[in-house]
Design a protein around this motif. Structure first.
Motif, mmCIF file in Angstrom:
data_model
loop_
_atom_site.group_PDB
_atom_site.id
_atom_site.type_symbol
_atom_site.label_atom_id
_atom_site.label_comp_id
_atom_site.label_asym_id
_atom_site.label_seq_id
_atom_site.Cartn_x
_atom_site.Cartn_y
_atom_site.Cartn_z
ATOM 1 N N LEU A 1 31.533 33.305 23.969
ATOM 2 C CA LEU A 1 31.872 32.047 23.304
ATOM 3 C C LEU A 1 31.762 30.847 24.248
ATOM 4 C CD1 LEU A 1 34.900 33.257 21.164
ATOM 5 C CD2 LEU A 1 32.642 32.575 20.318
ATOM 6 N N TYR A 2 31.694 31.110 25.544
ATOM 7 C CA TYR A 2 31.446 30.020 26.507
ATOM 8 C C TYR A 2 30.120 29.350 26.168
ATOM 9 C CZ TYR A 2 30.638 27.681 31.034
ATOM 10 O OH TYR A 2 30.387 26.761 32.027
ATOM 11 N N GLU A 3 29.092 30.173 25.962
ATOM 12 C CA GLU A 3 27.769 29.619 25.637
ATOM 13 C C GLU A 3 27.758 28.993 24.244
ATOM 14 O OE1 GLU A 3 25.353 29.018 27.535
ATOM 15 O OE2 GLU A 3 26.182 30.052 29.292
ATOM 16 N N THR A 4 28.578 29.518 23.341
ATOM 17 C CA THR A 4 28.682 28.921 22.007
ATOM 18 C C THR A 4 29.255 27.517 22.097
ATOM 19 O OG1 THR A 4 29.042 31.120 21.048
ATOM 20 C CG2 THR A 4 29.618 29.221 19.687
ATOM 21 N N ALA A 5 30.317 27.363 22.878
ATOM 22 C CA ALA A 5 30.927 26.039 23.064
ATOM 23 C C ALA A 5 29.938 25.095 23.730
ATOM 24 C CB ALA A 5 32.192 26.163 23.913
ATOM 25 N N ARG A 6 29.217 25.590 24.696
ATOM 26 C CA ARG A 6 28.236 24.750 25.397
ATOM 27 C C ARG A 6 27.138 24.279 24.448
ATOM 28 N NH1 ARG A 6 24.917 26.778 30.805
ATOM 29 N NH2 ARG A 6 23.697 24.839 31.144
ATOM 30 N N GLU A 7 26.650 25.179 23.588
ATOM 31 C CA GLU A 7 25.588 24.818 22.649
ATOM 32 C C GLU A 7 26.102 23.855 21.585
ATOM 33 O OE1 GLU A 7 21.994 24.455 20.731
ATOM 34 O OE2 GLU A 7 22.484 25.131 22.765
ATOM 35 N N LEU A 8 27.309 24.056 21.095
ATOM 36 C CA LEU A 8 27.879 23.147 20.106
ATOM 37 C C LEU A 8 28.008 21.746 20.703
ATOM 38 C CD1 LEU A 8 29.140 22.652 17.337
ATOM 39 C CD2 LEU A 8 31.339 23.428 18.273
ATOM 40 N N ALA A 9 28.417 21.663 21.954
ATOM 41 C CA ALA A 9 28.521 20.364 22.624
ATOM 42 C C ALA A 9 27.150 19.729 22.791
ATOM 43 C CB ALA A 9 29.201 20.531 23.979
ATOM 44 N N ARG A 10 26.147 20.537 23.071
ATOM 45 C CA ARG A 10 24.781 20.009 23.164
ATOM 46 C C ARG A 10 24.368 19.352 21.861
ATOM 47 N NH1 ARG A 10 22.879 25.233 25.205
ATOM 48 N NH2 ARG A 10 22.806 25.244 27.477
ATOM 49 N N ILE A 11 24.587 20.060 20.764
ATOM 50 C CA ILE A 11 24.184 19.557 19.446
ATOM 51 C C ILE A 11 24.913 18.251 19.129
ATOM 52 C CG2 ILE A 11 24.170 20.037 16.974
ATOM 53 C CD1 ILE A 11 23.971 23.033 17.690
ATOM 54 N N ALA A 12 26.213 18.232 19.351
ATOM 55 C CA ALA A 12 26.994 17.021 19.072
ATOM 56 C C ALA A 12 26.520 15.850 19.920
ATOM 57 C CB ALA A 12 28.475 17.286 19.321
ATOM 58 N N SER A 13 26.087 16.139 21.140
ATOM 59 C CA SER A 13 25.674 15.084 22.068
ATOM 60 C C SER A 13 24.293 14.528 21.755
ATOM 61 C CB SER A 13 25.716 15.607 23.501
ATOM 62 O OG SER A 13 27.020 16.004 23.861
ATOM 63 N N ARG A 14 23.569 15.154 20.859
ATOM 64 C CA ARG A 14 22.241 14.653 20.484
ATOM 65 C C ARG A 14 22.299 13.569 19.423
ATOM 66 N NH1 ARG A 14 20.294 20.787 19.935
ATOM 67 N NH2 ARG A 14 20.117 21.286 22.155
ATOM 68 N N GLN A 15 23.491 13.273 18.929
ATOM 69 C CA GLN A 15 23.602 12.254 17.887
ATOM 70 C C GLN A 15 23.281 10.886 18.476
ATOM 71 O OE1 GLN A 15 23.874 13.769 14.935
ATOM 72 N NE2 GLN A 15 23.902 15.459 16.403
ATOM 73 N N PRO A 16 22.452 10.098 17.783
ATOM 74 C CA PRO A 16 22.040 8.792 18.329
ATOM 75 C C PRO A 16 23.187 7.797 18.368
ATOM 76 C CG PRO A 16 21.285 9.041 16.061
ATOM 77 C CD PRO A 16 21.853 10.366 16.453
ATOM 78 N N HIS A 17 23.074 6.857 19.280
ATOM 79 C CA HIS A 17 24.051 5.782 19.357
ATOM 80 C C HIS A 17 23.819 4.819 18.198
ATOM 81 C CE1 HIS A 17 24.441 6.343 24.012
ATOM 82 N NE2 HIS A 17 24.742 7.426 23.332
ATOM 83 N N ALA A 18 24.859 4.127 17.794
ATOM 84 C CA ALA A 18 24.721 3.117 16.748
ATOM 85 C C ALA A 18 23.969 1.910 17.298
ATOM 86 C CB ALA A 18 26.104 2.703 16.254
ATOM 87 N N GLU A 19 23.502 1.058 16.407
ATOM 88 C CA GLU A 19 22.721 -0.105 16.825
ATOM 89 C C GLU A 19 23.509 -1.028 17.749
ATOM 90 O OE1 GLU A 19 21.152 -2.148 13.467
ATOM 91 O OE2 GLU A 19 19.897 -0.464 12.807
ATOM 92 N N ASP A 20 24.815 -1.089 17.558
ATOM 93 C CA ASP A 20 25.638 -1.953 18.412
ATOM 94 C C ASP A 20 26.065 -1.275 19.709
ATOM 95 O OD1 ASP A 20 27.457 -0.139 17.489
ATOM 96 O OD2 ASP A 20 28.844 -1.593 16.613
ATOM 97 N N GLY A 21 25.546 -0.067 19.946
ATOM 98 C CA GLY A 21 25.855 0.643 21.187
ATOM 99 C C GLY A 21 27.056 1.555 21.125
#
Length: 288
Positions: free
Chosen positions: A114-134
């Motif tokens: 589950l260590y790798e599961t948590a790491r992959e879930l964090a990767r996916i969440a971190s790929r979300q783009p920033h909003a136009e205002d930053g």
């Protein structure tokens, strides 16, 4: 001729007086603790009477810095500080000498994937783009320690994104893991305020196997939602075999101490993709 604009302020800023106070000539009066500026007097700030002030400071400091960093929402990861990543779990099992140590090492190894599961879930969440205002959403946040907390911060770091660590002073050494963004690495004295900061910006929470601390964090969140103190949000529970072994959720409902509908506050997940899809579906159907 236009009237001149008034000055923004007539009193000096605190930091100006703080510098000036360093250059006061020495005398019996100026060397006295009573003469120190109150906000520079550590002994004064640590008095029992000043606990309400310390509460406020510990609430304000992370809030202001996160606001300045344009972090609008977070994806919070809860979990044990003791479950090693797979390679280290193998090493732990190999070094076990007693039957008890071997039994514990085997149980830790069973959860280590589950260590790798948590790491992959964090990767996916971190790929979300920033909003136009930053502003940024779903910024990965953990307790800043080892194990599943490290995995979460590491996953965000894999994607080159900033990640938050909310560490706490403990009797034994508790340092932030190396994947926490230094400018977003906070240290707390009060557990209560640390838990509040976990939830102030949370839009999703992933809970991995853990001990007393994880139980405390998870059940407080469930209680807040159950009692209507916070709006419902996705709560992803990872490691069903572990959780059903240590907590009988169904029995709580059967005993009548929670309602059966309360069981729907959690979503069982096993993969990172499954967890992220749950979060997406949640916000697709949430009223705007």
């Amino acid at each position: 001729m236009a009237d001149p604009k008034p000055p923004k302020r007539i009193f000096p800023e605190a930091k100006v007086d703080a510098v000036a106070a360093k250059h006061v000539p020495s005398s019996p009066q100026t060397e006295s603790a009573a003469y120190k500026l109150a906000f520079q007097d550590t002994d004064f700030l640590l008095r029992d009477d000043l606990r309400p002030v310390r509460f406020q400071l510990e609430l304000l400091k992370p809030e202001l810095l996160l606001e300045e960093a344009k972090i609008a929402s977070t994806f919070v990861f809860y979990g044990s500080a003791r479950v090693p990543e797979p390679v280290k779990a193998d090493e732990l099992l190999a070094s076990a000498r007693t039957d008890w140590d071997r039994k514990v090492a085997e149980r830790l190894k069973a959860k280590s994937h589950l260590y790798e599961t948590a790491r992959e879930l964090a990767r996916i969440a971190s790929r979300q783009p920033h909003a136009e205002d930053g502003t940024r959403h779903f910024v990965v946040t953990s307790g800043g320690g080892p194990s599943f907390m490290e995995a979460a911060n590491r996953g965000a770091c894999d994607e080159g994104q900033e990640t938050i660590g909310l560490n706490i002073v403990l009797p034994h050494e508790q340092l932030p893991n190396r994947f926490v963004t230094p400018e977003l690495s906070f240290q707390f004295h009060y557990f209560a305020l640390r838990k509040m900061h976990f939830l102030l910006r949370a839009r999703a929470v992933a809970v991995f196997p853990g001990g007393f601390g994880t139980f405390d964090e998870m059940f407080e969140l469930l209680t807040l939602i159950q009692t209507g103190k916070v709006r419902p949000l996705p709560i992803l529970l990872y490691g069903r075999e572990f959780w059903e072994r240590v907590v009988d959720f169904e029995a709580l409902a059967e005993e009548g101490v929670i309602s059966r509908a309360d069981l729907d506050l959690i979503t069982w997940c096993e993969t990172a993709e499954e967890g992220w899809q749950t979060v997406q579906r949640w916000y697709e159907r949430e009223p705007k």
